[in-house]
Design an enzyme around this catalytic site. Structure first.
Site, short mmCIF file in Angstrom:
data_model
loop_
_atom_site.label_atom_id
_atom_site.label_comp_id
_atom_site.label_asym_id
_atom_site.label_seq_id
_atom_site.Cartn_x
_atom_site.Cartn_y
_atom_site.Cartn_z
N ASP A 260 0.90 -1.14 0.02
CA ASP A 260 0.00 -0.11 0.03
C ASP A 260 0.95 1.28 -0.04
O ASP A 260 2.28 1.05 -0.01
CB ASP A 260 -0.96 -0.07 1.16
N ASP A 261 0.54 2.42 -0.11
CA ASP A 261 1.17 3.57 -0.12
C ASP A 261 2.10 3.54 0.83
O ASP A 261 1.77 3.81 2.09
CB ASP A 261 0.14 4.84 -0.26
#
Length: 518
Positions: A260-261
């Site tokens: 994820d980011d």
């Protein structure tokens, strides 16, 4: 001879490996980010709505033409996460609304339709479906993005959706491993900890991902969450125990792992984006998602480059990621022709109607003598007409009043005064993250005090019922506020069709599977 060729292939992979091979970058604006691509040579780019404002199809097709090996990723889940959403492109319902339909083939068709949108745009990876099992109704980030609270249902509908994406020529992504459905904290703002026994994790959280691995999922996205039973020290994104020990070795997953980011505060506040990127790769991730451009991309690139040069990330490890990238690229299809938008719009309405869940009260109700009060929900996730705006069209004869999702005292007073002039009230309520705003509860209580029956249409997570005392005269759940879902709710009230949806999550006294109309 075969050994010699294999060795030559490995050496070629090692020679070509660079820091950019581990990176998926974001960019600003709606022009091709040529400078960024030439500087970092990333494995992929992620598209956000802000990138797709002017000529989105032209932008992405130009990227595909210039950089044919580039993976181009997008969040096109259905519901709020719908990055490609210009006028005329149907915005399909949330995963929870699809699951409420109980129709696996319908979910499959919607997955294919969303895949057709993505493929026409020219993106080749959809960061969907969400395979988190939403067992926590106060979950601050997943909610109706999930297919429900039952692992079997999440598997059934999630994989049907994924098959549709695959048939449209789009690579799909299972997220957020090992599960984001029982969190109290949003990993965008803090580090969630899910402290539950391993046996329960295996039965609930891990089951959909195990099924996805068996189905050949091309990408799995990690969660920035600590599971003490799996690794008490590191979040899954940075945990070798989770990514290598569990996902690779125990579950047998051989394709791409994407984080994820890395700019989310669960990670960046504790390790910094650069160091976290290196830790993620050494833990077992292949692709590091850099959702913030500029300095963050530079920091991540420098850290990965230094780790490659120092041997902290071994040349063999880099070659393995390149092999996985090559496999993914071999499955990528060229941009697709423009879909039949009318057919997709018809399917969108069909799906919206199929998900509407009727929990209590009597239907239909007449438009005459009815006041429809509806919140104007933030345009952050895309502008949509409110329940109030659409009421005159789909509940003929009804009057309407639009309010803020957190109505102030003046709005509550005005609504209470108008309510006294009508025979019945329809109130649209909405929350997705956390709980129903107390201001909306105050409005409901004021309307009940008018003595008129109040029907509630829940436009978000379906548990608004649990905040309302006394119970409403009637209750419908749509699991989302997209235009087709709002229309479907009003048509159900008007008697155009009988809603037959079933709850994918428990709501107060109503267990999973509840719903009238069948």
């Amino acid at each position: 001879m075969k050994r010699w060729l294999a060795a030559l292939t490995l050496v070629a992979g090692l020679a070509l490996a660079g820091a950019g091979d581990f990176m998926v970058l974001s960019f600003r604006g709606s022009e091709p980010p040529v400078e960024q691509i030439e500087r970092y040579h990333p494995a992929g780019l992620i598209l956000f709505p802000s990138n797709l404002k002017n000529d989105p199809v032209g932008l992405v097709h130009e990227l595909r033409r210039r950089y044919p090996e580039l993976l181009i990723l997008i969040d096109q889940e259905g519901g709020p996460f719908y990055s490609f959403r210009p006028p005329g492109v149907p915005r399909f319902p949330t995963a929870m609304a699809l699951a409420a339909s109980g129709d696996v083939e319908l979910v499959h068709s919607v997955g294919r339709a969303i895949g057709e949108e993505v493929a026409y745009l020219g993106a080749n990876v959809d960061l969907a479906p969400v395979l988190d099992v939403n067992v926590n109704p106060r979950n601050p980030i997943i909610g109706f993005r999930s297919f429900g609270a039952d692992p079997d249902g999440v598997i059934r509908y999630g994989l049907a959706f994924a098959r549709g994406l695959e048939e449209a020529g789009v690579l799909w992504t299972a997220k957020h491993f090992p599960g984001h459905g029982d969190t109290q904290t949003d990993s965008h703002t803090g580090l969630p900890i899910v402290d539950k026994p391993l046996e329960q994790i295996e039965k609930v959280e891990l089951a959909p991902f195990e099924a996805a691995v068996a189905a050949g999922v091309p990408l799995i996205m990690t969660a920035h969450i600590i599971y003490p039973a799996l690794d008490p020290d590191y979040p899954a994104t940075l945990s070798k125990k989770v990514l290598t020990g569990l996902l690779r070795e125990k579950l047998g997953y051989e394709n791409l792992i994407i984080t994820d980011d890395m700019g989310m505060r669960a990670i960046s506040d504790r390790w910094g984006a650069g160091e976290a990127a290196v830790r993620a790769v050494t833990a077992g991730a292949d692709l590091v998602l850099v959702g913030r451009g500029g300095d963050t991309a530079s920091e991540v690139y420098r850290a990965l480059d230094e780790a490659l040069k120092s041997g902290r990330i071994s040349s063999e490890r880099a070659a393995t990621t390149r092999e996985r990238l090559a496999r993914a690229r071999s499955r990528v299809s060229p941009p697709a022709p423009e879909p039949n938008w009318q057919a997709l719009a018809d399917l969108n309405l069909k799906a919206a109607r199929a998900g509407v869940t009727w929990l209590s009260g009597e239907l239909p109700i007449p438009g005459q003598g009815t006041l429809v009060i509806g919140p104007k929900i933030s345009s952050l996730w895309g502008e949509e007409p409110s329940l109030a705006e659409l009421a005159p069209r789909y509940l003929p004869g009804a009057h309407y009043l639009e309010i803020h999702p957190k109505p102030n005292g003046d709005e509550i007073t005005a609504a209470r005064e108008r309510a006294g002039k009508f025979d019945r009230i329809v109130l649209g309520t909405y929350h997705w993250l956390g709980g129903l705003p107390e201001e909306m509860v105050w409005l409901y209580e004021a309307l009940v005090e008018s003595g008129k029956p109040v029907y509630v249409v829940s436009l978000g997570y379906p548990d608004d019922y649990t905040y309302l005392d006394p119970a409403p005269a009637g209750y419908l759940a749509t699991y989302g506020y997209r235009a087709a879902q709002v229309r479907a709710a009003l048509e159900a009230l008007a008697g155009v069709y009988t809603p037959t949806g079933r709850l994918p999550v428990p709501v107060g006294p109503f267990p999973i599977g509840s719903g009238k109309g069948r």
